[in-house]
Scaffold this motif. Structure first.
Motif, PDB file in Angstrom:
ATOM      1  N   ASN A  36       0.822  -1.213   0.000  1.00  0.00           N
ATOM      2  CA  ASN A  36       0.000   0.000   0.000  1.00  0.00           C
ATOM      3  C   ASN A  36       0.849   1.254   0.000  1.00  0.00           C
ATOM      4  O   ASN A  36       0.481   2.271  -0.589  1.00  0.00           O
ATOM      5  CB  ASN A  36      -0.943   0.001   1.211  1.00  0.00           C
ATOM      6  CG  ASN A  36      -2.058  -1.022   1.066  1.00  0.00           C
ATOM      7  OD1 ASN A  36      -2.530  -1.292  -0.037  1.00  0.00           O
ATOM      8  ND2 ASN A  36      -2.481  -1.613   2.180  1.00  0.00           N
TER       9      ASN A  36
ATOM     10  N   LYS B 216      -4.908  -3.247  -5.775  1.00  0.00           N
ATOM     11  CA  LYS B 216      -3.520  -2.960  -5.427  1.00  0.00           C
ATOM     12  C   LYS B 216      -2.513  -3.877  -6.128  1.00  0.00           C
ATOM     13  O   LYS B 216      -1.324  -3.588  -6.153  1.00  0.00           O
ATOM     14  CB  LYS B 216      -3.331  -3.084  -3.910  1.00  0.00           C
ATOM     15  CG  LYS B 216      -4.058  -2.028  -3.091  1.00  0.00           C
ATOM     16  CD  LYS B 216      -3.492  -0.640  -3.346  1.00  0.00           C
ATOM     17  CE  LYS B 216      -4.168   0.409  -2.476  1.00  0.00           C
ATOM     18  NZ  LYS B 216      -3.604   1.761  -2.723  1.00  0.00           N
TER      19      LYS B 216
ATOM     20  N   LYS C  11     -14.762  -1.070  -0.647  1.00  0.00           N
ATOM     21  CA  LYS C  11     -14.614   0.385  -0.708  1.00  0.00           C
ATOM     22  C   LYS C  11     -14.114   0.860  -2.060  1.00  0.00           C
ATOM     23  O   LYS C  11     -14.028   2.056  -2.307  1.00  0.00           O
ATOM     24  CB  LYS C  11     -13.661   0.839   0.400  1.00  0.00           C
ATOM     25  CG  LYS C  11     -14.196   0.570   1.802  1.00  0.00           C
ATOM     26  CD  LYS C  11     -13.190   0.979   2.876  1.00  0.00           C
ATOM     27  CE  LYS C  11     -13.733   0.684   4.264  1.00  0.00           C
ATOM     28  NZ  LYS C  11     -12.751   1.027   5.326  1.00  0.00           N
ATOM     29  N   ASN C  12     -13.761  -0.052  -2.928  1.00  0.00           N
ATOM     30  CA  ASN C  12     -13.258   0.295  -4.253  1.00  0.00           C
ATOM     31  C   ASN C  12     -14.426   0.753  -5.139  1.00  0.00           C
ATOM     32  O   ASN C  12     -15.288  -0.054  -5.503  1.00  0.00           O
ATOM     33  CB  ASN C  12     -12.564  -0.927  -4.859  1.00  0.00           C
ATOM     34  CG  ASN C  12     -12.090  -0.707  -6.281  1.00  0.00           C
ATOM     35  OD1 ASN C  12     -12.160   0.402  -6.808  1.00  0.00           O
ATOM     36  ND2 ASN C  12     -11.618  -1.766  -6.913  1.00  0.00           N
TER      37      ASN C  12
ATOM     38  N   ASP D 142      -9.080  -4.217  -3.481  1.00  0.00           N
ATOM     39  CA  ASP D 142      -8.594  -2.840  -3.342  1.00  0.00           C
ATOM     40  C   ASP D 142      -7.854  -2.337  -4.582  1.00  0.00           C
ATOM     41  O   ASP D 142      -7.374  -1.198  -4.605  1.00  0.00           O
ATOM     42  CB  ASP D 142      -7.665  -2.732  -2.126  1.00  0.00           C
ATOM     43  CG  ASP D 142      -8.389  -2.966  -0.810  1.00  0.00           C
ATOM     44  OD1 ASP D 142      -9.624  -2.794  -0.782  1.00  0.00           O
ATOM     45  OD2 ASP D 142      -7.733  -3.327   0.179  1.00  0.00           O
TER      46      ASP D 142
ATOM     47  N   GLN E  93      -8.090  -9.589  -0.766  1.00  0.00           N
ATOM     48  CA  GLN E  93      -8.362  -8.210  -0.352  1.00  0.00           C
ATOM     49  C   GLN E  93      -7.578  -7.219  -1.215  1.00  0.00           C
ATOM     50  O   GLN E  93      -8.080  -6.151  -1.573  1.00  0.00           O
ATOM     51  CB  GLN E  93      -8.004  -8.012   1.124  1.00  0.00           C
ATOM     52  CG  GLN E  93      -8.390  -6.652   1.688  1.00  0.00           C
ATOM     53  CD  GLN E  93      -9.880  -6.389   1.624  1.00  0.00           C
ATOM     54  OE1 GLN E  93     -10.682  -7.189   2.101  1.00  0.00           O
ATOM     55  NE2 GLN E  93     -10.274  -5.275   1.010  1.00  0.00           N
TER      56      GLN E  93
ATOM     57  N   ASP F  21     -11.137  -6.452   5.466  1.00  0.00           N
ATOM     58  CA  ASP F  21     -10.514  -5.188   5.052  1.00  0.00           C
ATOM     59  C   ASP F  21      -9.642  -4.633   6.173  1.00  0.00           C
ATOM     60  O   ASP F  21      -9.702  -5.084   7.329  1.00  0.00           O
ATOM     61  CB  ASP F  21     -11.565  -4.161   4.615  1.00  0.00           C
ATOM     62  CG  ASP F  21     -12.497  -3.725   5.738  1.00  0.00           C
ATOM     63  OD1 ASP F  21     -12.025  -3.464   6.861  1.00  0.00           O
ATOM     64  OD2 ASP F  21     -13.716  -3.647   5.491  1.00  0.00           O
TER      65      ASP F  21
END
Length: 535
Positions: free
Chosen positions: A75, A97, A146-147, A95, A91, A518
């Protein structure tokens, strides 16, 4: 200003100033002469040192104990790639990532076709990845992400990055090793004379037992000290399974505390001691420490431990850890409601395709050299086996031959001529480079011929998959390596094989998945877990 004072100050600060210039010059020179090395993250002791040395030629290799360290590094863009666990990778996918991978760099042309690539993996690994694909789908469908780019495309597919194209869990991860949980217990009474091992294995054998029932049987046989993995993910699951929750791996703000409370109750009711009583409940984040606490020939160590099958296999071959311990004294039993963990390599979204492919090529050269979607399984296994025979023969010296003849004379009561004929036949079979001789060579292997040379070849092999397994002991995710190790590594030792093999799911045996959690909830869980187990 007084001139003497001025010069005194000047004389003090000039050396400091010169030293700082020298230091920055050294840092600048070192950085640009050696080149910037992006960071690769992995669990501790989860890659052969020989392979790590090769990877360090191009990358900064870092080890972590807790998976969150890797998530935070990704992150913060301090890591470009590394080994993550399935729930963490899921996860990171949610996200947005980590990135989709070009599997042709590892498995050959056509490997981006999932229907081709999945044939390389064990069926339970394929099923496991599909379970996570469904878990991600449900997270998005239930608006638990939340994406803002994540959305449902149809009845079975989702989109993570907003390009309106289907995304899948198995497109983002290169499977590494799999682990399943169980209870390992020792039969060695040298330093644990309180144990009553009579009829113990009979009571535990061929029974459809849950976690509590297994530990209660051990308690009945005077097993009183237990080792535990101090990982809140694992123990959150154990608490939920102990409480017989229907949605065993779903956690949110409303139920995570209860699951941790249930785990504490599980430990205390089965062990009959407080979770904070370290004499009877030993907790550690380090798998090797857990293994050593179980097998160390010393009093007041664990009688049994809740750990992964790879760690149980390490404990079974205990002389690698303690030369004065007895090997083969560890048994491993899996409860009927078990959980499977798959680790894999993932790559940060920040890397461009050239950088990503360079890294994947490093993996292929050092860790994934065997599999190719354009070759049949039988041809690949034949090639691997002959390559291993070639390495084996190169490792046998004339002195080794003499030593083996002497051993056969002394231990097997053979004449010098009989011993010579056995050894000579084995050498000739290896040198023939003919796969038709495989079964004869295997018979010699299982009889213990040149055992030290086999061990040496496993631990120093130039075949990355073999070398890495010998160091790690976890179960390979691909069919090819799994079958080769199963056949050649264990000398047909059924107890070791039972630990190594991961049973397939059936009506009486369930392989559960870890939860996807999360970062916000994960922080709360970690805090409450620490409060309940440490404070």
């Amino acid at each position: 200003m007084n001139k003497k004072f001025f010069w005194r100050i000047l004389f003090i600060f000039i050396p400091i100033f010169v030293a700082l210039i020298a230091l920055f010059s050294w840092i600048f020179t070192t950085k640009f002469s050696n080149g910037y090395r992006p960071s690769i993250f992995n669990y501790e002791s989860y890659l052969s040192p020989k392979i790590i040395k090769k990877i360090k030629q191009n990358y900064n290799y870092k080890e972590f104990k807790e998976i969150n360290e890797f998530s935070q590094a990704l992150n913060a863009e301090r890591a470009i790639a590394g080994v993550g666990s399935d729930f963490q990778a899921a996860q990171l996918i949610i996200d947005n990532k980590i990135k989709k991978l070009d599997f042709t760099q590892i498995y050959g042309n056509g490997a981006n076709d999932w229907n081709k690539r999945k044939l390389l993996y064990r069926k339970e690994i394929v099923d496991h990845m599909l379970k996570f694909d469904k878990l991600i789908y449900n997270k998005i469908k239930n608006k638990q992400v939340k994406n803002p780019k994540a959305k449902i495309l149809n009845a079975t597919e989702y989109d993570i990055d907003g390009d309106n194209k289907p995304d899948h869990f198995y497109e983002y991860i290169v499977p590494y090793y799999s682990q399943d949980k169980g209870i390992a217990y020792t039969l060695n009474k040298d330093f644990r004379q309180h144990l009553d091992t009579k009829n113990l294995e009979t009571k535990l054998k061929n029974k459809n037992l849950d976690w509590t029932e297994i530990i209660n049987i051990l308690k009945e046989h005077h097993y009183k000290r237990f080792g535990w993995t101090n990982a809140y993910y694992d123990n959150l699951m154990l608490g939920s399974i102990y409480a017989k929750n229907k949605n065993y791996n779903y956690f949110d703000e409303t139920n995570y505390k209860k699951a941790i409370d249930d785990f504490v109750n599980f430990v205390e009711k089965t062990s009959k001691h407080s979770i904070k009583n370290t004499e009877y409940n030993y907790f550690t984040n380090d798998g090797l420490e857990l293994v050593n606490h179980l097998i160390e020939p010393k009093e007041k160590r664990s009688d049994a431990s809740i750990l992964y099958n790879g760690d149980a296999l390490d404990a079974y071959y205990s002389k690698d850890n303690f030369a004065n311990s007895k090997e083969g004294m560890i048994r491993f039993i899996r409860p009927k409601n078990n959980y499977l963990l798959m680790d894999g390599w993932v790559v940060s979204k920040t890397l461009n395709n050239e950088q990503t492919n360079k890294f994947l090529n490093v993996l292929r050269e050092n860790i994934y050299s065997l599999n190719n979607v354009n070759s049949s399984y039988n041809n690949l296994l034949k090639k691997l086996t002959l390559n291993f025979f070639n390495e084996l023969r190169k490792n046998i010296t004339n002195q080794d031959i003499k030593n083996e003849i002497n051993r056969l004379e002394n231990e097997n009561n053979l004449t010098n001529e009989e011993a010579f004929q056995q050894v000579n036949k084995f050498i000739n079979l290896l040198e023939s480079n003919d796969i038709q001789n495989e079964n004869e060579i295997l018979n010699f292997r299982n009889a213990g011929l040149f055992e030290s040379i086999f061990s040496k070849t496993f631990s120093n092999s130039n075949i990355g998959e073999i070398l890495n397994f010998d160091y790690i002991s976890y179960t390979p995710t691909d069919n090819l390596t799994f079958k080769f190790i199963e056949k050649w590594y264990f000398m047909n030792d059924q107890k070791a094989l039972d630990i190594y093999r991961q049973p397939k799911e059936n009506n009486d045996y369930k392989l559960l998945t870890y939860p996807i959690i999360d970062s916000n909830l994960r922080t709360k869980i970690a805090s409450y877990y620490y409060e309940k187990t440490k404070s």
